[in-house]
Write a protein that holds these residues in place. Structure first.
Motif, PDB file in Angstrom:
ATOM      1  N   PHE A 188       1.041  -1.037   0.067  1.00 37.31           N
ATOM      2  CA  PHE A 188      -0.023   0.174  -0.203  1.00 37.31           C
ATOM      3  C   PHE A 188       0.662   1.559  -0.063  1.00 37.31           C
ATOM      4  O   PHE A 188       2.110   0.686   0.144  1.00 37.31           O
ATOM      5  CB  PHE A 188      -0.801   0.361   1.220  1.00 37.31           C
ATOM      6  N   SER A 189       0.411   2.699  -0.171  1.00 33.08           N
ATOM      7  CA  SER A 189       0.558   3.469   0.127  1.00 33.08           C
ATOM      8  C   SER A 189       2.436   4.200  -0.974  1.00 33.08           C
ATOM      9  O   SER A 189       3.449   4.090  -0.637  1.00 33.08           O
ATOM     10  CB  SER A 189       1.216   4.311   1.539  1.00 33.08           C
ATOM     11  N   ARG A 190       1.944   3.170  -2.419  1.00 34.50           N
ATOM     12  CA  ARG A 190       2.834   3.676  -2.735  1.00 34.50           C
ATOM     13  C   ARG A 190       2.914   4.582  -3.971  1.00 34.50           C
ATOM     14  O   ARG A 190       1.132   4.493  -4.294  1.00 34.50           O
ATOM     15  CB  ARG A 190       3.106   2.043  -3.963  1.00 34.50           C
ATOM     16  N   ILE A 191       3.498   5.329  -4.471  1.00 35.15           N
ATOM     17  CA  ILE A 191       3.477   6.212  -5.966  1.00 35.15           C
ATOM     18  C   ILE A 191       4.987   5.741  -6.655  1.00 35.15           C
ATOM     19  O   ILE A 191       5.407   6.198  -6.383  1.00 35.15           O
ATOM     20  CB  ILE A 191       3.709   7.208  -5.416  1.00 35.15           C
ATOM     21  N   VAL A 192       3.944   5.344  -7.755  1.00 36.44           N
ATOM     22  CA  VAL A 192       5.088   5.459  -9.092  1.00 36.44           C
ATOM     23  C   VAL A 192       4.706   6.347  -9.782  1.00 36.44           C
ATOM     24  O   VAL A 192       4.171   6.972 -10.490  1.00 36.44           O
ATOM     25  CB  VAL A 192       4.598   4.122  -9.986  1.00 36.44           C
ATOM     26  N   ARG A 193       6.315   6.887 -10.578  1.00 38.54           N
ATOM     27  CA  ARG A 193       6.074   7.727 -11.509  1.00 38.54           C
ATOM     28  C   ARG A 193       7.620   7.085 -12.291  1.00 38.54           C
ATOM     29  O   ARG A 193       8.285   6.808 -11.837  1.00 38.54           O
ATOM     30  CB  ARG A 193       6.915   9.710 -10.778  1.00 38.54           C
ATOM     31  N   VAL A 194       7.186   7.303 -13.800  1.00 35.56           N
ATOM     32  CA  VAL A 194       7.968   6.866 -14.914  1.00 35.56           C
ATOM     33  C   VAL A 194       7.885   7.928 -15.580  1.00 35.56           C
ATOM     34  O   VAL A 194       6.788   8.206 -15.963  1.00 35.56           O
ATOM     35  CB  VAL A 194       7.132   5.435 -15.599  1.00 35.56           C
ATOM     36  N   VAL A 195       9.065   7.960 -16.189  1.00 38.42           N
ATOM     37  CA  VAL A 195       9.495   9.394 -17.374  1.00 38.42           C
ATOM     38  C   VAL A 195      10.172   8.331 -18.507  1.00 38.42           C
ATOM     39  O   VAL A 195      11.158   7.832 -18.246  1.00 38.42           O
ATOM     40  CB  VAL A 195      10.496  10.268 -16.727  1.00 38.42           C
ATOM     41  N   GLU A 196       9.733   8.740 -19.679  1.00 37.73           N
ATOM     42  CA  GLU A 196       9.904   7.994 -21.059  1.00 37.73           C
ATOM     43  C   GLU A 196      10.014   9.235 -21.888  1.00 37.73           C
ATOM     44  O   GLU A 196       9.263  10.450 -22.030  1.00 37.73           O
ATOM     45  CB  GLU A 196       8.287   7.156 -21.444  1.00 37.73           C
ATOM     46  N   GLY A 197      10.920   8.704 -22.557  1.00 37.53           N
ATOM     47  CA  GLY A 197      11.739  10.232 -23.691  1.00 37.53           C
ATOM     48  C   GLY A 197      11.111   9.500 -25.436  1.00 37.53           C
ATOM     49  O   GLY A 197      10.106   8.153 -25.292  1.00 37.53           O
ATOM     50  N   VAL A 198      10.170  10.579 -25.534  1.00 37.39           N
ATOM     51  CA  VAL A 198       9.254  10.578 -26.772  1.00 37.39           C
ATOM     52  C   VAL A 198      10.240  10.658 -27.881  1.00 37.39           C
ATOM     53  O   VAL A 198      10.025   9.893 -29.456  1.00 37.39           O
ATOM     54  CB  VAL A 198       8.104  11.355 -26.930  1.00 37.39           C
ATOM     55  N   SER A 199      10.784  11.471 -28.481  1.00 30.92           N
ATOM     56  CA  SER A 199      11.675  12.548 -29.151  1.00 30.92           C
ATOM     57  C   SER A 199      12.499  13.209 -28.452  1.00 30.92           C
ATOM     58  O   SER A 199      12.728  13.951 -27.428  1.00 30.92           O
ATOM     59  CB  SER A 199      10.541  12.869 -30.308  1.00 30.92           C
ATOM     60  N   GLY A 200      13.665  13.600 -28.989  1.00 33.00           N
ATOM     61  CA  GLY A 200      14.794  14.113 -28.658  1.00 33.00           C
ATOM     62  C   GLY A 200      15.633  13.859 -27.526  1.00 33.00           C
ATOM     63  O   GLY A 200      15.282  12.574 -27.153  1.00 33.00           O
ATOM     64  N   GLU A 201      15.968  14.225 -26.757  1.00 27.71           N
ATOM     65  CA  GLU A 201      15.922  14.776 -25.159  1.00 27.71           C
ATOM     66  C   GLU A 201      15.604  16.309 -24.210  1.00 27.71           C
ATOM     67  O   GLU A 201      14.984  16.835 -24.560  1.00 27.71           O
ATOM     68  CB  GLU A 201      17.322  13.958 -25.029  1.00 27.71           C
TER      69      GLU A 201
END
Length: 631
Positions: free
Chosen positions: A121-134
């Protein structure tokens, strides 16, 4: 959504964000509000009503936050992954584009029990993904425990890829794919994301350090898959089709996040003290279970295909709220707690300096007659639609009907919980009639024993007569707020909705017209005129979202479908970019005010949408709005 410009995380300055800039994620234990800038500005762990760990929404400088966003100015657009509560925020800079995915893991209950055994419980997931360029990103984690009172120095672990914030026994742990540094009472990391690259961050709350699970950021892929599947399967249950189906699903998903899974209770909103007027003092803690709001939430979820949540709430009412006793509270804690003593947090300045910030809610001591009617109406719906097939709930509620029969003449504080003197509110009397009417129907249709049945009938008819004699104001041409009053109240719009009178009865039609003329502005409906009502404040307020949807329902039931449709479309434009609503809307600006997101408002969306669907189906019968009215 039309993209909006955001300052970079690394740039100076900052201020309170408009309430409509927020979205919600949650796990049916707690929730988090995330701004368009990628900042989590409100979260309480481990429950909705626990102390906050992030409260920047109530004190920008001292509340605490968790932000992931581009280091420089960016254009932002966002949405939920369809039919889920997984938030997608797209950042586009001059150098590239990246996607931030935010969610709190939520599984089927049997899997959740496994997670609980592991300290989950009590978890937050944050995911950053590159779509184009940087795109250059900055992460800042700055929790403040005890509603912003307590910052703590972080401890780096695992060579800088984990960081621990601990206050006494409780704390937060962040697992990161990028190296973390500490800075005072904050943790931060900088990273550059390129096309097809991914950086994952997992935040966990713990009550005991020994309960921290042995997780890795790679486990988040499984959590995302399970959470997505859970929400998609849940959303499939919605039976409605047509134009408003997406709005019904989104509002149902919002209500789902306001469910406290361990007990089956519903919170009115996940926040406290977001003001009804900037600079005003109508700031309340809504992180509790109002029997009225929860009963209406149950009904709305049932209408949208989710009978499991409806059944669990009814069980909660019976087992936790002790409704068979005459000492019924109008609001309870999430596990049925009865003492919700109201306190002021003077160390927080409030949203846009709108003090006071309150926790607890003094309304728990009020008597509100309408609550009895709401509960019994919900049980009646459950019975008719097959949830309570053995009718054991009606046996539990028998004493409640008796209490209403003996006490309906009492004055009360009303649906709006006025802090002035108790009065003979018309809406309260109507809902007392509902309580008796639903009890009578259950006894007669199910052949249940009821020693006081004839008295129930006698008192029900007395209420009907009295409301028509004392609640109707011939000069005003409407049912008014209370006996002897000339003040209008939008709560009168509920009279036809609960079948007290047919929607086409001349008095109902006239009341709807008068409310439209006096309380409706730019398609938005005020509850009442505060300057004419002794509610204990005499402060102006914004339009109340659910009242506008009550008006739409009335128009649909009166056969005024084109007017109802136009008003519905206008009100749906006040939803924010991800389909959420607060408690109130400021006329003229469309600015959201009050706690967010608000169950009452999303109940209104669902009911009005279904009313319009039913009105468009020629010859169809709506089981929730039958024509068996008293005349």
């Amino acid at each position: 959504m039309k993209a909006q410009k955001e300052k970079g995380v690394g740039m100076s300055g900052g201020s309170y964000r408009p309430i409509e800039d927020y979205a919600i994620i949650g796990d049916c234990h707690s929730a988090a509000l995330i701004g368009t800038n990628g900042s989590i500005d409100w979260t309480c762990f481990p429950r909705f009503d626990s102390h906050s760990v992030f409260a920047r929404i109530l004190d920008f400088k001292n509340g605490g936050f968790f932000q992931v966003g581009p280091a420089y100015s960016t254009n932002v657009s966002r949405s939920y992954l369809p039919k889920t509560n997984i938030l997608l925020t797209r950042f586009k800079t001059s150098q590239g584009e990246a996607l931030l995915t935010d969610f709190m893991p939520l599984f089927e209950e049997e899997e959740e029990e496994e997670e609980e055994g592991k300290g989950g419980f009590s978890r937050i997931v944050r995911v950053v993904e590159g779509v184009s360029g940087e795109v250059d990103f900055k992460l800042t984690l700055a929790p403040k425990f005890l509603y912003g009172k307590q910052g703590v120095s972080p401890q780096l672990l695992s060579g800088g890829y984990q960081v621990l914030f601990q206050h006494e026994k409780q704390g937060l742990r962040l697992l990161s794919d990028a190296a973390i540094k500490t800075k005072g009472i904050e943790a931060e990391c900088f990273f550059t994301i390129k096309k097809n690259e991914k950086q994952t961050f997992l935040l966990e709350y713990f009550q005991e350090k020994s309960s921290i699970d042995n997780l890795e950021t790679t486990d988040c892929d499984h959590m995302l898959e399970k959470t997505q599947t859970y929400f998609e399967q849940w959303s499939k249950k919605c039976p409605q089709q047509g134009k408003y189906r997406p709005h019904i699903i989104r509002s149902s998903l919002a209500l789902k996040l306001l469910t406290y899974r361990p007990s089956g209770a519903f919170v009115a909103a996940p926040t406290t003290s977001l003001p009804e007027k900037i600079g005003g003092s109508r700031n309340w803690d809504y992180r509790y279970t109002w029997l009225r709001d929860a009963s209406l939430t149950m009904e709305a979820l049932f209408r949208s295909g989710h009978d499991k949540e409806a059944k669990e709430f009814l069980e909660w009412v019976c087992e936790k709220a002790k409704v068979g006793h005459q000492d019924l509270r109008i609001v309870y804690g999430l596990n049925g707690e009865r003492d919700l003593k109201e306190k002021t947090l003077t160390h927080l300045e409030g949203y846009e300096k709108s003090a006071p910030v309150r926790i607890g809610n003094g309304a728990y001591l009020q008597k509100q007659l309408d609550t009895y009617g709401e509960i019994l109406d919900s049980v009646d719906i459950a019975r008719k639609m097959g949830i309570d097939k053995e009718s054991h709930l009606w046996r539990d509620f028998h004493a409640l009907v008796d209490w209403v029969c003996d006490n309906w003449t009492l004055p009360d504080k009303g649906i709006w919980e006025v802090r002035g003197e108790p009065r003979q509110f018309v809406h309260s009397k109507v809902m007392a009639w509902v309580a008796l009417d639903r009890g009578i129907c259950a006894v007669e249709e199910l052949d249940l024993p009821a020693a006081n049945l004839e008295k129930w009938k006698e008192e029900r008819d007395k209420i009907y007569q009295e409301v028509n004699e004392k609640g109707w104001n011939e000069e005003v041409g409407a049912f008014t707020q209370s006996y002897g009053s000339s003040n209008l109240d939008a709560a009168a719009l509920r009279m036809a909705l609960v079948r007290f009178m047919p929607p086409t009865h001349p008095r109902i039609v006239s009341t709807v017209e008068r409310i439209t003329e006096e309380l409706c502005q730019d398609g938005l409906v005020y509850r009442y005129k505060p300057e004419e009502t002794d509610d204990g404040f005499k402060e102006p307020e914004a339009a109340f979202a659910i009242c506008s949807f009550w008006l739409i329902e009335n128009l649909a039931l009166q056969g005024r479908q084109e007017e109802a449709q136009q008003l519905m479309d206008k009100n749906l434009n006040f939803l924010n970019d991800v389909g959420l609503l607060s408690e109130e809307i400021e006329v003229g600006t469309g600015k959201m005010l009050g706690n967010f997101p608000q169950a009452f408002s999303h109940i209104g969306v669902i009911r009005a949408a279904i009313a319009l669907v039913n009105a468009s189906m020629k010859g169809s019968r709506n089981p929730f709005n039958n024509s068996d009215f008293i005349t």
